[in-house]
Every structure is written in C-alpha cells, then in structure tokens.
Motif scaffolding. Sequence first.
Motif, PDB file in Angstrom:
ATOM      1  N   ASN A 325       1.217 -41.232 -15.760  1.00 41.49           N
ATOM      2  CA  ASN A 325       0.258 -40.494 -16.573  1.00 41.49           C
ATOM      3  C   ASN A 325      -1.172 -40.908 -16.266  1.00 41.49           C
ATOM      4  O   ASN A 325      -2.056 -40.057 -16.112  1.00 41.49           O
ATOM      5  CB  ASN A 325       0.542 -40.734 -18.069  1.00 41.49           C
ATOM      6  N   ALA A 326      -1.383 -42.206 -16.184  1.00 39.98           N
ATOM      7  CA  ALA A 326      -2.731 -42.710 -15.928  1.00 39.98           C
ATOM      8  C   ALA A 326      -3.239 -42.258 -14.564  1.00 39.98           C
ATOM      9  O   ALA A 326      -4.419 -41.916 -14.407  1.00 39.98           O
ATOM     10  CB  ALA A 326      -2.743 -44.234 -16.018  1.00 39.98           C
ATOM     11  N   LEU A 327      -2.357 -42.233 -13.567  1.00 38.71           N
ATOM     12  CA  LEU A 327      -2.773 -41.832 -12.226  1.00 38.71           C
ATOM     13  C   LEU A 327      -3.103 -40.345 -12.187  1.00 38.71           C
ATOM     14  O   LEU A 327      -4.100 -39.948 -11.573  1.00 38.71           O
ATOM     15  CB  LEU A 327      -1.679 -42.150 -11.203  1.00 38.71           C
ATOM     16  N   PHE A 328      -2.285 -39.521 -12.836  1.00 34.70           N
ATOM     17  CA  PHE A 328      -2.567 -38.080 -12.836  1.00 34.70           C
ATOM     18  C   PHE A 328      -3.918 -37.790 -13.481  1.00 34.70           C
ATOM     19  O   PHE A 328      -4.778 -37.135 -12.893  1.00 34.70           O
ATOM     20  CB  PHE A 328      -1.469 -37.305 -13.559  1.00 34.70           C
ATOM     21  N   PHE A 329      -4.102 -38.282 -14.710  1.00 32.39           N
ATOM     22  CA  PHE A 329      -5.353 -37.984 -15.415  1.00 32.39           C
ATOM     23  C   PHE A 329      -6.523 -38.763 -14.816  1.00 32.39           C
ATOM     24  O   PHE A 329      -7.662 -38.276 -14.829  1.00 32.39           O
ATOM     25  CB  PHE A 329      -5.188 -38.293 -16.908  1.00 32.39           C
ATOM     26  N   GLY A 330      -6.240 -39.946 -14.264  1.00 32.69           N
ATOM     27  CA  GLY A 330      -7.290 -40.678 -13.573  1.00 32.69           C
ATOM     28  C   GLY A 330      -7.756 -39.939 -12.337  1.00 32.69           C
ATOM     29  O   GLY A 330      -8.957 -39.847 -12.065  1.00 32.69           O
ATOM     30  N   ALA A 331      -6.806 -39.370 -11.576  1.00 34.49           N
ATOM     31  CA  ALA A 331      -7.159 -38.593 -10.379  1.00 34.49           C
ATOM     32  C   ALA A 331      -7.929 -37.337 -10.758  1.00 34.49           C
ATOM     33  O   ALA A 331      -8.889 -36.951 -10.077  1.00 34.49           O
ATOM     34  CB  ALA A 331      -5.900 -38.230  -9.603  1.00 34.49           C
ATOM     35  N   THR A 332      -7.514 -36.698 -11.853  1.00 30.15           N
ATOM     36  CA  THR A 332      -8.220 -35.496 -12.320  1.00 30.15           C
ATOM     37  C   THR A 332      -9.671 -35.812 -12.638  1.00 30.15           C
ATOM     38  O   THR A 332     -10.572 -35.040 -12.297  1.00 30.15           O
ATOM     39  CB  THR A 332      -7.530 -34.918 -13.566  1.00 30.15           C
ATOM     40  N   GLY A 333      -9.896 -36.952 -13.287  1.00 30.38           N
ATOM     41  CA  GLY A 333     -11.261 -37.341 -13.624  1.00 30.38           C
ATOM     42  C   GLY A 333     -12.037 -37.859 -12.434  1.00 30.38           C
ATOM     43  O   GLY A 333     -13.200 -37.499 -12.235  1.00 30.38           O
ATOM     44  N   LEU A 334     -11.401 -38.685 -11.618  1.00 31.98           N
ATOM     45  CA  LEU A 334     -12.085 -39.276 -10.464  1.00 31.98           C
ATOM     46  C   LEU A 334     -12.501 -38.226  -9.442  1.00 31.98           C
ATOM     47  O   LEU A 334     -13.532 -38.361  -8.786  1.00 31.98           O
ATOM     48  CB  LEU A 334     -11.190 -40.315  -9.794  1.00 31.98           C
ATOM     49  N   THR A 335     -11.691 -37.177  -9.298  1.00 25.44           N
ATOM     50  CA  THR A 335     -12.016 -36.166  -8.287  1.00 25.44           C
ATOM     51  C   THR A 335     -13.296 -35.420  -8.635  1.00 25.44           C
ATOM     52  O   THR A 335     -13.915 -34.815  -7.766  1.00 25.44           O
ATOM     53  CB  THR A 335     -10.839 -35.194  -8.121  1.00 25.44           C
ATOM     54  N   ALA A 336     -13.700 -35.483  -9.917  1.00 25.33           N
ATOM     55  CA  ALA A 336     -14.947 -34.842 -10.321  1.00 25.33           C
ATOM     56  C   ALA A 336     -16.165 -35.574  -9.765  1.00 25.33           C
ATOM     57  O   ALA A 336     -17.227 -34.979  -9.595  1.00 25.33           O
ATOM     58  CB  ALA A 336     -15.037 -34.762 -11.842  1.00 25.33           C
ATOM     59  N   ILE A 337     -16.000 -36.878  -9.471  1.00 27.85           N
ATOM     60  CA  ILE A 337     -17.138 -37.645  -8.944  1.00 27.85           C
ATOM     61  C   ILE A 337     -16.890 -38.128  -7.517  1.00 27.85           C
ATOM     62  O   ILE A 337     -17.726 -38.822  -6.940  1.00 27.85           O
ATOM     63  CB  ILE A 337     -17.469 -38.846  -9.844  1.00 27.85           C
ATOM     64  N   THR A 338     -15.742 -37.777  -6.952  1.00 23.65           N
ATOM     65  CA  THR A 338     -15.468 -38.057  -5.537  1.00 23.65           C
ATOM     66  C   THR A 338     -14.784 -36.837  -4.947  1.00 23.65           C
ATOM     67  O   THR A 338     -14.238 -36.022  -5.665  1.00 23.65           O
ATOM     68  CB  THR A 338     -14.532 -39.275  -5.365  1.00 23.65           C
ATOM     69  N   ASP A 339     -14.804 -36.722  -3.684  1.00 22.07           N
ATOM     70  CA  ASP A 339     -14.091 -35.622  -3.012  1.00 22.07           C
ATOM     71  C   ASP A 339     -12.583 -35.852  -3.162  1.00 22.07           C
ATOM     72  O   ASP A 339     -12.084 -36.951  -2.907  1.00 22.07           O
ATOM     73  CB  ASP A 339     -14.492 -35.609  -1.535  1.00 22.07           C
ATOM     74  N   ASN A 340     -11.829 -34.814  -3.589  1.00 15.79           N
ATOM     75  CA  ASN A 340     -10.397 -35.019  -3.839  1.00 15.79           C
ATOM     76  C   ASN A 340      -9.615 -35.352  -2.564  1.00 15.79           C
ATOM     77  O   ASN A 340      -8.582 -36.021  -2.622  1.00 15.79           O
ATOM     78  CB  ASN A 340      -9.768 -33.837  -4.584  1.00 15.79           C
ATOM     79  N   ALA A 341     -10.098 -34.905  -1.411  1.00  9.13           N
ATOM     80  CA  ALA A 341      -9.431 -35.257  -0.154  1.00  9.13           C
ATOM     81  C   ALA A 341      -9.586 -36.748   0.139  1.00  9.13           C
ATOM     82  O   ALA A 341      -8.650 -37.399   0.610  1.00  9.13           O
ATOM     83  CB  ALA A 341      -9.998 -34.431   0.995  1.00  9.13           C
ATOM     84  N   ALA A 342     -10.766 -37.297  -0.164  1.00 10.42           N
ATOM     85  CA  ALA A 342     -10.979 -38.734   0.021  1.00 10.42           C
ATOM     86  C   ALA A 342     -10.083 -39.529  -0.913  1.00 10.42           C
ATOM     87  O   ALA A 342      -9.541 -40.577  -0.545  1.00 10.42           O
ATOM     88  CB  ALA A 342     -12.446 -39.082  -0.229  1.00 10.42           C
ATOM     89  N   LEU A 343      -9.899 -39.005  -2.121  1.00 16.37           N
ATOM     90  CA  LEU A 343      -9.064 -39.683  -3.112  1.00 16.37           C
ATOM     91  C   LEU A 343      -7.602 -39.744  -2.660  1.00 16.37           C
ATOM     92  O   LEU A 343      -6.964 -40.800  -2.726  1.00 16.37           O
ATOM     93  CB  LEU A 343      -9.174 -38.947  -4.446  1.00 16.37           C
ATOM     94  N   THR A 344      -7.065 -38.623  -2.195  1.00 17.97           N
ATOM     95  CA  THR A 344      -5.664 -38.623  -1.764  1.00 17.97           C
ATOM     96  C   THR A 344      -5.487 -39.414  -0.470  1.00 17.97           C
ATOM     97  O   THR A 344      -4.442 -40.032  -0.257  1.00 17.97           O
ATOM     98  CB  THR A 344      -5.140 -37.190  -1.570  1.00 17.97           C
TER      99      THR A 344
END
Length: 421
Positions: A325-344
Amino acid sequence: MTVEHLATVLFGLAVLHTFCVKRFAHWAHQSPPGSVRENLLHFLAETEVVFGLWAATLFLGIAAISGSLHDAVNYVESLNFTEPKFVFVIMVVAATRPVVRLAEALISSAARLFPTRESIAFYIAALFLGPLLGSFITEPAAMTLLALVLKRRYFDRGISPKLAYATLGLLFVNVSIGGTLTHFAAPPVLMVAAKWYWNLAFMFQHFGWRAAAACGVSTAIVALVFWKELKGVEVEQNANRRIPVWLTATHLMFLALVVAFAHHPDVFFGIFVLFLGLVTATREFQDALKLREGLLVGFFLAGLVTLGSLQTHWLKPLIQSLGGNALFFGATGLTAITDNAALTYLGSLVEGISDELKYALVAGAVAGGGLTVIANAPNPAGVGILQDAKAFDDEGISPLGLFLGALLPTAVAISFFWLLF
C-alpha cells in the motif's frame, strides 16, 4: 556540499519553479513592454525551459565542486538522452497535418457511435479512445495528436477555465494510463518490462483492462459534469484541402519507423531527416512543423534527465523501505515531483522485489502521471501545444489548475489500479 546534495537542492528548486511559472507570467505582463525585466520574466515563465535552466546550473556546480570543467562534461556525456531525442522527433512527425487529420477522422468515426450532439460525442471519443491509441503509437505521439485536435476544437473555442483544466487533467491522466495496454509505449513500463519479463499478455491482464475502464469512467464523469457547456461548443468545420492517401500512408510509415527504432537515436534521426525532405517536397499539404515546440519539450526532458539521474541516493532507499500500500500511494505521490519513468527505473534496480511490489510501483507511477507537468514524459508536449490556448488567457497553464483538474481522474485510476487489485 556533494554533487548529489547539490543536484537534490536544484531539483527541488526546479520543481518549485514549475509551480511558479504562472506567477512569472503575471509579473511579466505588469512590466514595461520591451524591458529587460519583461523579457527575463517571460523566459522564466516558459515551462519547458525550467529543468534545462536548473540543469545548466548543476553543470556549473559540478565544475565548481570538482574544480574541473572536464568532470561536468563527463557527467553529461554519461547520461542517456534517447528519450528526449525520441520525444522531439515523434512530436514533430505526429503533429503534421496528414497524421493529425487522419487521427481526427478516426475519432470522428468513433464519435458517430454515440447518440448525442457532435461536440459531446467527439469529446468522449477523443478522451476515451485517443489515450488508448498511445499503447500502439507511443504516449508522446498520442499526447501530441490529442492536444492539437482538442486545442482547435475546444481550448480555442471559448470554453470556461473550469472545463479547460478538467479536460487538461483528464487528458494527462488518461494518456499516462492509456499507454499500458502494451509493454513498449508507456515510458514507466518500458523501463522495467524487459528486466521483469512483462509481455503483451501480462500487460493486458494486469494493466490494460484497468486502463481502458478507468479512461472510460473518468471521461464519462467529466462529460456529464460539463454536459451543458460541451453541448454549446460550436462544431468547427475543417475546410482544409483534401490530402492524398499516398501522402498520409507515407507519413504513417515514417511514424511507424520512428517508433520501431525508438531506442536507436542515430537511426531514427536519419529517418527524421528523410521525413523533413518529404515535408519540404509536399509543402502544399503541410502546416508549419512544430520544431520549436518539439525542441523545447526535448530540452525540458533533457534537463529532467540531467537532474533526476542524481536523485538515486534518496529515492532508491525510500522505494526499498515501502510495503504494498505504501509503495503504491508513495509512487503515486512521488511521480508528481519526479518523472515516473525515472521512478520505475530506480525500482528495477532493487533486487528481490516481489511481484506485488513490482505491480504497486508501476501502477502507482502511471496513476499519478497526470498530476503535474513533470510526472510523465508526454506531459511537456501537451503543455507546449496548449500553453497559448485561449482558455488559459495570456498567462499560460497554471500548475495548480492542472493538479486540481487531474484529481478526479487520478482517483478513478487509483480505484481501478489498486482498490480493485
């Protein structure tokens, strides 16, 4: 201060800068016309310039910290700028009149299936089916096509700011999730598909149907909320001369070749040069190429790569420490301030990650891909095209307006990608 810490500080300043561009534009309009202050503020108000500007500051910072310009040059040359180059080329090719006219004709054909006024039916077809097309022609190409068509038919037709931002948020979220029917079209999926052995069947089973359902539900809700206003939008009659079938087919061939060689910049740039020759020879059937817009978007993404590549020291440990749960919602929030491709990509470096956590990371990254300009690689392309639309007056797109407009479709995406997991 280490280079990593400097990069993190500058990355944070760049993110803050993206949220201030509308304020810079406002100050520019209050400045004396033609003054240095006005021109400087207009420059700072260009969303596409933001990350490139702060990346240049990082370049100088690396040279100062290391005491060597050579070290700064080596850092830049060690980075992979294939994605910015690809987005530039695909944006220019997809924005040509033959390709846009074909996309518009296909959407119009689909819109006839909806038993309602054309202005509403086209809106639904464009924002539901258009993003799903990104799974085959890539998300940047889909964003470019849809932004051009929607700009002419809606954003420049006197719609209210509320409808404009709701449509902008819906477009960005739907494009972010709409490219997940396949394993090669969405940048955040592309970063992990090969390493995690995610193929076409896997993507449709775990992501594709959820993406289609979420796009459909979000589009239906926004259309219902703004039904009365959409009904009153005047339908534009396209009076441009007919384009030969062979020319449209040739453009599609070049588009397909660029997509096929997306990971080989030396090849797709050669294809692009040949394409420019075709456009020059058939100029009577062409509009002005979107070279400036494409270059600005490429510059934005190159700056994001330059700054984002040094964020591993805090992002990777954070990803490793989170549960489902934390990773899903953390990724949703983090991608707003980082590029989602960089995150994955950073997530793919974590060894021994479970299948549930792999899904949570990518699903969260694509679900949050419409919240900001920097959340998803195609978003700068959409902003570059829509920035000067009449619906946004003279001050461009408000990052806060985009964020608020994207909240509803993001919530729908979260429901389908996680709550129904």
